[in-house]
Design an enzyme around this catalytic site. Structure first.
Site, mmCIF file in Angstrom:
data_model
loop_
_atom_site.group_PDB
_atom_site.id
_atom_site.type_symbol
_atom_site.label_atom_id
_atom_site.label_comp_id
_atom_site.label_asym_id
_atom_site.label_seq_id
_atom_site.Cartn_x
_atom_site.Cartn_y
_atom_site.Cartn_z
ATOM 1 C CB THR A 118 -0.929 -0.021 1.230
ATOM 2 O OG1 THR A 118 -1.822 -1.114 1.060
ATOM 3 C CG2 THR A 118 -1.738 1.246 1.362
ATOM 4 C CB THR A 138 0.575 -3.544 6.392
ATOM 5 O OG1 THR A 138 -0.700 -3.562 5.742
ATOM 6 C CG2 THR A 138 1.169 -2.158 6.348
ATOM 7 C CG ASP A 139 -2.426 -7.641 3.814
ATOM 8 O OD1 ASP A 139 -2.780 -6.791 4.641
ATOM 9 O OD2 ASP A 139 -3.076 -7.917 2.789
HETATM 10 N N1 GLU Z 1 -2.702 -6.352 0.660
HETATM 11 C C1 GLU Z 1 -1.816 -5.229 0.513
HETATM 12 C C2 GLU Z 1 -0.378 -5.602 0.850
HETATM 13 O O1 GLU Z 1 -0.107 -6.198 1.864
HETATM 14 C C3 GLU Z 1 -2.314 -4.081 1.244
HETATM 15 C C4 GLU Z 1 -1.957 -4.027 2.683
HETATM 16 C C5 GLU Z 1 -0.984 -2.913 2.961
HETATM 17 O O2 GLU Z 1 0.070 -2.789 2.359
HETATM 18 O O3 GLU Z 1 -1.321 -2.151 3.865
HETATM 19 O O4 GLU Z 1 0.492 -5.318 0.057
#
Ligand code: GLU
Length: 309
Positions: free
Chosen positions: A13, A92-93
């Site tokens: 993200t 973040t995932d």
């Molecule tokens: N699913 C995405 C990822 O992990 C969005 C989560 C994020 O980065 O906050 O790349």
């Protein structure tokens, strides 16, 4: 002279792009490492930055071969005098899994900080720039050398082993699992794991136990993986049906807890072939088991490994 920091971008993200001003409905892993850095002019006051685009993806699509490539690049650059520290940008995932993998495989005392964001770069008020600035400041500071891989998020810096994503949407979703804090755990230059020459990691399947969960899942996972991690109920428990399925497994089985907090202890293991995950969350236990399986399949050895990392 300013410290020299290598920023290795992997997507997420923080590099997401969508409709200007909106927090949702964006695509992660779009913006390049260079645009990410140039959009935060304050970074240039803190450090001389070299950008490396390792990949640009949604972190749910992270793979073992990218992990190995990332650790190898850090290990190679760390031997060069003109890199003082590292920042990895990440979705973040699965950020906590990558951060823990690096914590166990990078062979340097130079500071490595992993960061990300909950809002895309195109949001009205993105959180990526502040997280990135904190990461570069932390990596540039000599005070963080030799402390293992760190995670910077929402104004805080904490160790990779204890980093956890605990919320689907909050700006401080990536936080520290205080109950997992064990400062004596070995990392980076003190680990026995060597990824040089590896192309892939052993396959480990994580299984979530719930009421009436089918024990056939355990048998399936064991015959299609090199190791299994159980996310058990409570302090690492499961039904009698799962107990007998686990005892029949011919591959190593690690037992963790689905509760999200607190230890699973070796002395409470009901299956003689089970290794307790301690304070590691199921996904982190899978990271450690994958690395451990590059060295051993022996239960006693695995218990030793889960006791020190
Ligand atoms: N699913 C995405 C990822 O992990 C969005 C989560 C994020 O980065 O906050 O790349």
């Amino acid at each position: 002279m300013k410290p020299r920091i290598a920023v290795l971008a992997t997507g997420g993200t923080i590099a997401g792009s969508g409709q200007a001003g909106k927090d949702t409905g964006y695509k992660p892993g779009v913006i390049s490492a260079e645009s990410l850095i140039s959009s935060v002019p304050a970074l240039a006051e803190v450090a001389d930055i070299q950008t490396i685009q390792v990949c640009n993806l949604n972190s749910d699509d992270m793979t073992d071969s990218i992990w190995i490539d990332l650790a190898q690049r850090i290990n190679d650059l760390s031997r060069e005098l003109d890199t003082d520290g590292f920042v990895v940008t990440h979705g973040t995932d699965t950020l906590e899994e990558t951060a823990y993998f690096l914590n166990l495989t990078v062979k340097t005392d130079k500071c490595v900080v992993v960061t990300g964001a909950m809002r895309p770069a195109t949001a009205a008020s993105p959180d990526g720039p502040a997280n990135l600035l904190l990461a570069v400041e932390a990596a540039a500071s000599g005070a963080n050398r030799g402390k293992g891989v760190q995670v910077s998020f929402a104004g805080r810096l904490f160790p990779a082993r204890e980093a956890v994503k605990r919320h689907t949407a909050a700006l401080d979703a990536v936080t520290m699992d205080k109950d997992a804090l064990e400062p004596g755990r070995l990392h980076t230059t003190s680990t026995e794991f060597d990824i040089s020459g590896l192309k892939a990691l052993p396959k480990v399947t994580v299984l979530y136990f719930n009421v009436d969960a089918d024990p056939a899942l355990v048998a399936y996972a064991a015959s299609n993986s090199d190791g299994v991690v159980i996310a058990g109920a409570g302090a690492g428990e499961f039904s009698l049906l799962w107990k007998s399925a686990i005892e029949k497994c011919k591959v190593p089985v690690v037992v963790s807890s689905r509760t999200g907090c607190g230890p699973v202890l070796q002395e409470t293991m009901v299956c003689p072939n089970a290794v307790a995950a301690g304070t590691l969350q199921p996904a982190k236990a899978a990271v450690l088991l994958r690395l451990a399986l590059t060295r051993t399949r022996d239960t006693k050895e695995l218990i030793r490994i889960f006791g020190i990392y």
